[in-house]
Design an enzyme around this catalytic site. Structure first.
Site, PDB file in Angstrom:
ATOM      1  N   ARG A  46      13.908  51.795  63.900  1.00  0.00           N
ATOM      2  CA  ARG A  46      12.634  52.515  63.815  1.00  0.00           C
ATOM      3  C   ARG A  46      11.442  51.570  63.779  1.00  0.00           C
ATOM      4  O   ARG A  46      10.418  51.838  64.410  1.00  0.00           O
ATOM      5  CB  ARG A  46      12.624  53.404  62.577  1.00  0.00           C
ATOM      6  CG  ARG A  46      13.590  54.577  62.626  1.00  0.00           C
ATOM      7  CD  ARG A  46      13.308  55.584  61.521  1.00  0.00           C
ATOM      8  NE  ARG A  46      13.438  55.004  60.181  1.00  0.00           N
ATOM      9  CZ  ARG A  46      14.563  54.987  59.481  1.00  0.00           C
ATOM     10  NH1 ARG A  46      15.659  55.523  60.000  1.00  0.00           N
ATOM     11  NH2 ARG A  46      14.592  54.462  58.269  1.00  0.00           N
ATOM     12  N   GLU A  48      31.959  47.461  63.862  1.00  0.00           N
ATOM     13  CA  GLU A  48      32.707  48.170  62.820  1.00  0.00           C
ATOM     14  C   GLU A  48      34.180  48.147  63.194  1.00  0.00           C
ATOM     15  O   GLU A  48      34.560  48.625  64.267  1.00  0.00           O
ATOM     16  CB  GLU A  48      32.211  49.605  62.678  1.00  0.00           C
ATOM     17  CG  GLU A  48      33.084  50.519  61.828  1.00  0.00           C
ATOM     18  CD  GLU A  48      33.386  49.964  60.451  1.00  0.00           C
ATOM     19  OE1 GLU A  48      34.569  49.944  60.072  1.00  0.00           O
ATOM     20  OE2 GLU A  48      32.431  49.544  59.756  1.00  0.00           O
ATOM     21  N   CYS A  68      32.997  57.989  48.413  1.00  0.00           N
ATOM     22  CA  CYS A  68      33.121  58.602  47.083  1.00  0.00           C
ATOM     23  C   CYS A  68      33.709  60.010  47.160  1.00  0.00           C
ATOM     24  O   CYS A  68      34.172  60.547  46.145  1.00  0.00           O
ATOM     25  CB  CYS A  68      31.762  58.658  46.399  1.00  0.00           C
ATOM     26  SG  CYS A  68      31.068  57.034  46.024  1.00  0.00           S
ATOM     27  N   ASP A  71      28.438  46.463  49.280  1.00  0.00           N
ATOM     28  CA  ASP A  71      29.481  46.085  48.333  1.00  0.00           C
ATOM     29  C   ASP A  71      29.890  44.625  48.428  1.00  0.00           C
ATOM     30  O   ASP A  71      30.616  44.132  47.552  1.00  0.00           O
ATOM     31  CB  ASP A  71      30.727  46.951  48.536  1.00  0.00           C
ATOM     32  CG  ASP A  71      30.501  48.405  48.157  1.00  0.00           C
ATOM     33  OD1 ASP A  71      29.415  48.714  47.628  1.00  0.00           O
ATOM     34  OD2 ASP A  71      31.413  49.220  48.386  1.00  0.00           O
ATOM     35  N   TYR A  86      13.080  71.702  27.437  1.00  0.00           N
ATOM     36  CA  TYR A  86      13.946  72.396  26.488  1.00  0.00           C
ATOM     37  C   TYR A  86      13.941  73.891  26.757  1.00  0.00           C
ATOM     38  O   TYR A  86      12.885  74.507  26.963  1.00  0.00           O
ATOM     39  CB  TYR A  86      13.493  72.175  25.041  1.00  0.00           C
ATOM     40  CG  TYR A  86      14.060  73.227  24.101  1.00  0.00           C
ATOM     41  CD1 TYR A  86      15.422  73.254  23.805  1.00  0.00           C
ATOM     42  CD2 TYR A  86      13.247  74.222  23.565  1.00  0.00           C
ATOM     43  CE1 TYR A  86      15.961  74.241  22.984  1.00  0.00           C
ATOM     44  CE2 TYR A  86      13.771  75.211  22.737  1.00  0.00           C
ATOM     45  CZ  TYR A  86      15.127  75.220  22.456  1.00  0.00           C
ATOM     46  OH  TYR A  86      15.654  76.188  21.656  1.00  0.00           O
ATOM     47  N   TRP A 108      16.470  69.532  19.859  1.00  0.00           N
ATOM     48  CA  TRP A 108      16.497  68.076  20.006  1.00  0.00           C
ATOM     49  C   TRP A 108      17.599  67.740  20.999  1.00  0.00           C
ATOM     50  O   TRP A 108      18.782  67.953  20.725  1.00  0.00           O
ATOM     51  CB  TRP A 108      16.784  67.383  18.670  1.00  0.00           C
ATOM     52  CG  TRP A 108      15.582  67.227  17.778  1.00  0.00           C
ATOM     53  CD1 TRP A 108      15.235  68.020  16.728  1.00  0.00           C
ATOM     54  CD2 TRP A 108      14.586  66.222  17.877  1.00  0.00           C
ATOM     55  NE1 TRP A 108      14.074  67.578  16.156  1.00  0.00           N
ATOM     56  CE2 TRP A 108      13.635  66.467  16.841  1.00  0.00           C
ATOM     57  CE3 TRP A 108      14.352  65.141  18.731  1.00  0.00           C
ATOM     58  CZ2 TRP A 108      12.518  65.678  16.631  1.00  0.00           C
ATOM     59  CZ3 TRP A 108      13.243  64.349  18.527  1.00  0.00           C
ATOM     60  CH2 TRP A 108      12.338  64.613  17.498  1.00  0.00           C
ATOM     61  N   ARG A 154      17.096  58.987  17.570  1.00  0.00           N
ATOM     62  CA  ARG A 154      16.640  59.113  16.171  1.00  0.00           C
ATOM     63  C   ARG A 154      17.581  58.396  15.214  1.00  0.00           C
ATOM     64  O   ARG A 154      17.151  57.666  14.307  1.00  0.00           O
ATOM     65  CB  ARG A 154      16.550  60.585  15.784  1.00  0.00           C
ATOM     66  CG  ARG A 154      15.420  61.351  16.423  1.00  0.00           C
ATOM     67  CD  ARG A 154      15.468  62.814  16.022  1.00  0.00           C
ATOM     68  NE  ARG A 154      15.236  63.002  14.592  1.00  0.00           N
ATOM     69  CZ  ARG A 154      15.394  64.163  13.962  1.00  0.00           C
ATOM     70  NH1 ARG A 154      15.807  65.225  14.635  1.00  0.00           N
ATOM     71  NH2 ARG A 154      15.148  64.260  12.684  1.00  0.00           N
TER      72      ARG A 154
END
Length: 454
Positions: free
Chosen positions: A24, A35, A45, A286, A429, A437, A445
């Site tokens: 591009r 390849e 995966c 990799d 939440y 929490w 915390r």
């Protein structure tokens, strides 16, 4: 005047990402990709999920075919293995398809994107019929074909890493009795032992027979050469199918033989532009190192997310840009049935190995408000620097909705936030999604209290 020529060795995530960017950005440059396999840009995966039947058609794992890249102006040469790199002559030597001899190709710029290779132990019987080592897409096709042909016989998975866990699930979903053998004393060595124990419990609960602390010593075969049993240091396990998921290594033999500098873990050493030690020679994916933003040293991460980013940065650099890869924080996620497992940053083991002081806490919580239907247990482990409170790492195990919470902590690590910063984040939440929490902030915390920084 002849066009400048880029040669890419490897046609998967990193290689094709780079080739596409160069095509591009530099339409005046010739781009040639070698390849050695039959596929480009595929989702490695997804192989366990194809084997297990969640993905019905292998074509769904292919992002772009060689023909699509050729239509975009990239000269993709399939089933063509590069044999050597000549840095002086600026040429690569390659074997033509179907063993039709050898030839060579000149280059001005070269990208090495040779990926990783599976670890196959040098033991008797490892080449037997019915023994599968998961690497590229073809290995997934072969395994699925074997499962379709031979049904629900006993299977042994060797290796308790991400692929081993995912393959154990795939084989159980196909109805196979499954035994998982792991040489280490725990599964998932990227987790600390206290977090990995819950994963082992879930494996057993789902019918996987687990043998930890046992190395594979041999594979027994019948008269036809087909696997009959797996032999470990402790026992003999009958098996009609074996999946080797022992691990992978960076595939860097071409680079090493050409005199290109490798890092301490055997991956190609690169700078933040993905340039190697040699002028005009790049590496990505990799086979290449990354910079770890927490440990502040080179590392090796073999993930498709990293490979695609490597490829983009390398492609922009080859095209004349100044893009730089900012590094990784070691984020990964997997699942076993409904148990989600994720981690980011450093574990306690990694901190100890790198002489990085750390303080940790482990918190048990719920994925949703305690009164909302469908809430499930989750566990969060969080690590911080005892002197500064800087977040160093985190691990999560739990039911649906637990695992992707790791992204909050990965973002905090990427920007070098403290545990106090994490506590102050304005997270979403509502009862169907979280307790008031969030478990991430509950862990923060508790850790702040342990650090004495409240």
């Amino acid at each position: 005047m002849a066009k400048s020529r880029l040669v890419v060795i490897g046609g998967d995530a990193a290689g094709m990402s780079a080739a596409s960017v160069v095509r591009r950005r530099r339409p005046d440059m010739d781009v040639v990709v070698f390849e050695k396999g039959a596929f480009t840009s595929y989702a490695a995966c997804g192989i366990p999920y194809y084997a297990g039947g969640q993905v019905a058609d292998s074509a769904m794992l292919i992002a772009r075919s060689p023909e699509e890249f050729r239509k975009a102006g990239i000269d993709v040469r399939m089933r063509t293995e590069v044999l050597a790199i000549d840095l002086v002559a600026r040429r690569v030597r390659f074997r033509l398809p179907d063993e039709a001899g050898e030839s060579s190709e000149p280059f001005d710029q070269l990208l090495i994107a040779t990926g990783a290779r599976p670890i196959v132990p040098p033991i008797p019987g490892v080449e037997a019929t019915g023994v599968h080592s998961i690497s590229g897409l073809q290995s997934g096709l072969d395994l699925r074909r074997e499962l379709d042909a031979h049904g629900q016989g006993a299977a042994v998975v060797v290796g308790g890493g991400y692929i081993g866990i995912e393959m154990a699930e795939a084989l159980r979903m196909r109805g196979c009795p499954v035994t998982l053998v792991e040489q280490a004393s725990q599964v998932l060595l990227t987790l600390d032992a206290d977090m990995a124990s819950g994963v082992a419990d879930r494996l057993v609960a789902k019918g996987v027979t687990l043998h930890l602390g046992e190395a594979l010593t041999s594979i027994q075969t019948d008269a036809s050469g087909r696997v009959q049993a797996v032999v470990t240091e402790g026992r003999t396990i009958p098996a009609g199918l074996v999946v080797l998921a022992i691990g992978i290594r960076p595939n860097t033999l071409l680079a090493r033989d050409a005199g290109i500098t490798l890092g301490e873990r055997g991956a190609i050493h690169v700078d933040d532009r993905m340039q190697t030690s040699e002028q005009g020679i790049w590496a990505a994916g990799d086979c290449a190192e990354s910079w770890h933003r927490v440990s502040e040293r080179p590392t090796w991460v073999a993930l498709g997310t990293v490979a695609n980013k490597h490829g983009r940065v390398a492609g922009l650099g080859i095209a004349g840009g100044e893009a730089r890869f900012p590094g990784v924080v070691g984020t990964a996620i997997t699942s076993f049935y409904d148990l989600e497992v994720s981690r980011t940053g450093l574990s306690e083991r990694e901190c100890e190995a790198s002489n990085i002081p750390c303080t940790s806490v482990t918190v048990d919580a719920r994925t949703r408000a305690h009164y909302y239907p469908g809430q499930t247990p989750m566990r969060v482990k969080m690590l911080a620097a005892p002197d500064t409170g800087r977040l160093l790492g985190a691990q999560i195990t739990g039911g649906p909705g637990a695992g992707k919470r790791i992204d909050v902590m990965a973002t905090a690590l990427h920007t070098q936030q403290s545990v106090s910063d994490l506590l102050d984040l304005d997270l979403a939440y509502a009862p169907p999604f979280s307790p008031v929490w969030d478990p991430v902030q509950t862990a923060a915390r508790v850790l702040i209290g342990k650090l004495g920084r409240e």
